[in-house]
Design a protein around this motif. Structure first.
Motif, short mmCIF file in Angstrom:
data_model
loop_
_atom_site.label_atom_id
_atom_site.label_comp_id
_atom_site.label_asym_id
_atom_site.label_seq_id
_atom_site.Cartn_x
_atom_site.Cartn_y
_atom_site.Cartn_z
N TYR A 1 0.81 -1.22 0.00
CA TYR A 1 0.00 0.00 0.00
C TYR A 1 0.84 1.27 0.00
N TYR A 2 2.12 1.16 0.38
CA TYR A 2 2.98 2.34 0.42
C TYR A 2 3.45 2.74 -0.98
N LYS A 3 3.13 1.93 -1.99
CA LYS A 3 3.45 2.29 -3.38
C LYS A 3 2.18 2.82 -4.05
N ASN A 4 2.29 3.99 -4.64
CA ASN A 4 1.13 4.60 -5.30
C ASN A 4 0.60 3.71 -6.43
N SER A 5 1.53 3.05 -7.13
CA SER A 5 1.11 2.19 -8.24
C SER A 5 0.25 1.03 -7.74
N ALA B 1 -3.65 0.47 -8.64
CA ALA B 1 -4.03 -0.79 -9.28
C ALA B 1 -5.18 -1.47 -8.52
N ALA B 2 -5.11 -1.43 -7.18
CA ALA B 2 -6.17 -2.03 -6.37
C ALA B 2 -7.49 -1.30 -6.57
N GLN B 3 -7.43 0.02 -6.60
CA GLN B 3 -8.65 0.82 -6.83
C GLN B 3 -9.21 0.56 -8.21
N LYS B 4 -8.32 0.47 -9.18
CA LYS B 4 -8.76 0.24 -10.56
C LYS B 4 -9.44 -1.12 -10.69
N ALA B 5 -8.84 -2.15 -10.09
CA ALA B 5 -9.43 -3.49 -10.14
C ALA B 5 -10.79 -3.49 -9.46
N GLU C 1 0.81 -5.50 -9.73
CA GLU C 1 1.48 -4.76 -8.66
C GLU C 1 1.48 -5.53 -7.36
N GLY C 2 0.60 -6.50 -7.22
CA GLY C 2 0.60 -7.33 -6.02
C GLY C 2 1.76 -8.31 -6.03
N PRO C 3 2.04 -8.96 -4.89
CA PRO C 3 3.09 -9.98 -4.86
C PRO C 3 2.82 -11.08 -5.88
N THR C 4 3.87 -11.69 -6.41
CA THR C 4 3.74 -12.68 -7.47
C THR C 4 2.85 -13.87 -7.09
N PRO C 5 2.89 -14.39 -5.85
CA PRO C 5 1.96 -15.47 -5.51
C PRO C 5 0.50 -15.05 -5.67
#
Length: 620
Positions: free
Chosen positions: A155-159, A163-167, A240-244
């Motif tokens: 969450y500390y990354k704007n991207s 991305a979460a908001q967009k999804a 943008e989320g972790p790969t898993p």
């Protein structure tokens, strides 16, 4: 064990609750707790699946809400389709939980990550065993919530936040279509139970145009969740989320939910040829659209994201051409090789700390197991002969051909060729050629990351043999069973189509080898020769820019208009009324002097005036 199927989603949900409460007290212990409870859910799903093979269908329901004569229940439903999805989701989730133990070992918010992962798993498991559309919709939205939390984990990354908001927003657009479709379906049939809905449809209780409208509205929900055009732009950004997380979203959970929705409601689509054609066209277009974009992307996860969108398009194409078995079969095989590809990509990112394939190369020397497993996943998704994707993709092509959609069949062939080309472009650029990293600085890959990849590699090779014309169409026969509503769907393959699909797959791999290994073609000159096309594909057909201009800026423009209307229209009118009332009140207040003589004079004058009017009117 079937009567305890409700425990399967409850176990990961319990994990989420416990880890959320105890997140400050447990760290590594919390991850082991999540793995153990997810493992228990998988074991239970295996036991349930074994019983289901003989039982065929099992339903458990309890009363939930009663409104007048309408009763809404909750419970569990098991049939061949959701039994397959149940064991698939539990298995893939367990492997990704184990993989995450190594991938997230240095993250201080590891407990929070496993809590979110467990919630996401619980939501998807609850979705696939829902006996009615209301319960389905509740878990459908929980899947969206879980994806929002996981995509925005950093969450500390704007991207990541964007991305979460967009999804969340884009999938809500699709979910509105689904919600309206459910409301119309309840209005027409008086029920949200799957069995009652299908009985009403087959009985002709719903008028044809209304059926088409409902089917298309429900499909809009599937478009949002499964990242189909035009609601697809959130899916690449979700990397943008972790790969898993990417592996879980793209393999067996969120994006699979859209295809699963169409499969669950398939009798509804079979009742409307128009709705089937919409599914077919959207799926076919999405397949080639996303595959073309994947050709030129340089982010390893972005390439895999567009490959997911393309493969989901193949599944929708199959569903639209009465290839019910083919679509579900490809959903089944895709879960293994797509999870494998993302987990292998995660190892690469974990090792060299970049996602740009232009900064990779020669990694086969240091990451041999990862290279081999990635190659297996690439061969499977490319439809290379005897790998799992070969059988499922070939059955899709056979279904499209059998339905007489020859134009879309050619589109699917081109998309299949492009899949082979961009997947082996990715493989050769990452694992072969000259190394752009210091390989001696790459550490050892933890066993918790190697084991899931190895298991998925085995399934990526052999899972296709569950449904072939050579060894037996066990999966297809079991999915259709004695379900009369599915007897008219295409189920089978063609030797001719199989040969063509093989040539297409191998041709794409050879072309990628010639371009990126043998260097038979100059990439720079190719890009300059087709600079316009390359720019269009590299910028993803400018869909994000289009949405930003039309919807974001458009909404801001409309907002500014209403600001001016409020400020200079409504505001001016209110100010005028306020001033008028203030003036009148001040004028009236001046007459209140408090002097008795004045009040008496006014009363006398009033009486005289009243008397004069009375006389003039003839009252006297």
């Amino acid at each position: 064990m079937i009567e305890f199927v409700w425990l399967i989603p409850t176990l990961p949900l319990l994990t989420f609750i416990l880890l959320t409460i105890l997140r400050d007290k447990v760290n590594q212990t919390g991850s082991y707790m999540a793995i153990c409870l997810t493992g228990m859910a998988f074991i239970l799903s295996v036991l349930v699946f074994i019983q289901l093979i003989d039982a065929g269908t099992a339903v458990q329901e309890w009363e939930w809400i009663t409104i007048g004569s309408i009763q809404i229940s909750f419970g569990t439903l098991l049939n061949p389709l959701n039994g397959l999805m149940l064991i698939l989701v539990a298995f893939i989730s367990l492997l990704i939980h184990i993989y995450s133990l190594g991938y997230m070992e240095r993250d201080q918010r590891m407990t929070t990550f496993f809590a979110y992962l467990s919630l996401f798993t619980a939501a998807m498991l609850g979705l696939v065993i829902s006996p009615n559309l209301l319960q389905f919709y509740v878990f459908w939205e929980l899947v969206g919530l879980g994806s929002f939390l996981l995509i925005g984990f950093y969450y500390y990354k704007n991207s990541a936040k964007n991305a979460a908001q967009k999804a969340f927003i884009m999938t809500r657009v699709g979910d509105m279509g689904l919600l309206i479709g459910l409301i119309l379906l309840f209005w027409q049939t008086g029920s949200l139970q799957f069995e009652a809905i299908f009985s009403a449809i087959t009985g002709g209780d719903v008028e044809g145009s209304m059926l088409t409208l409902i089917a298309i509205l429900i499909f809009i929900g599937a478009i949002g969740k499964s990242g189909q055009f035009p609601l697809h732009t959130w899916l690449p950004d979700a990397m943008e989320g972790p790969t898993p997380v990417s592996a879980l979203i793209h393999a067996a959970t969120m994006v699979a939910a859209g295809v699963y929705l169409v499969a669950v409601m398939y009798p509804l689509y079979m009742a409307s040829t128009t709705a089937l054609m919409v599914v077919t066209v959207v799926g076919g277009f999405t397949a080639i659209y996303a595959a073309s974009i994947g050709l030129v992307q340089n982010d390893i996860k972005q390439v895999l994201a567009y490959s997911t969108i393309s493969q989901l398009g193949f599944m929708m194409l199959a569903m639209g051409t009465l290839g019910y078995t083919a679509g579900v079969f490809h959903l089944f095989t895709h879960a293994f090789f797509k999870a494998l590809l993302f987990l292998a990509a995660g190892v690469v990112i974990h090792a060299i700390h970049t996602q740009n394939i232009k900064q990779m190369g020669g990694l086969h020397q240091r990451l041999k197991l990862t290279s081999i497993t990635f190659a297996i996943g690439a061969l499977a998704i490319s439809g290379f002969p005897l790998f799992s994707g070969f059988f499922s993709k070939e059955e899709i092509l056979s279904a499209v051909w059998a339905d007489g959609q020859y134009g879309l069949w050619l589109v699917a062939l081109v998309a299949a060729f492009l899949t082979s080309l961009y997947m082996f472009r990715l493989y050769f650029l990452v694992f072969h050629g000259e190394s752009k990293q210091r390989l001696d600085q790459i550490g050892l890959v933890p066993k918790t990351m190697k084991i899931p990849m190895s298991i998925l590699a085995v399934f990526s090779i052999f899972s296709g043999f569950f449904n072939t014309s050579w060894f037996g169409s066990y999966l297809g026969d079991w999915l259709i069973g004695d379900n009369q509503m599915l007897t008219n769907t295409h189920h089978g393959s063609s030797i001719g189509v199989m040969l063509i699909a093989s040539i297409i797959s191998i041709g794409g791999i050879i072309l990628a080898y010639m371009i990126y290994v043998k260097k038979s073609f100059d990439q720079t000159s190719l890009q300059s020769s087709f600079s316009g096309t390359y720019k269009l594909l590299a910028n993803k057909f400018f869909m994000d820019e289009f949405y930003h201009t039309s919807f974001v800026k458009g909404a801001k423009g409309v907002g500014k208009i209403f600001v001016y209307v409020e400020r200079y229209g409504v505001g001016f009118l209110l100010a005028f009324i306020r001033e008028m009332l203030t003036t009148l009140s001040k004028s009236g207040s001046k007459t209140q002097t408090g002097q008795t003589q004045t009040y008496a004079a006014v009363a006398f004058l009033g009486m005289v005036l009243f008397t004069a009017i009375y006389i003039l009117k003839g009252g006297y």
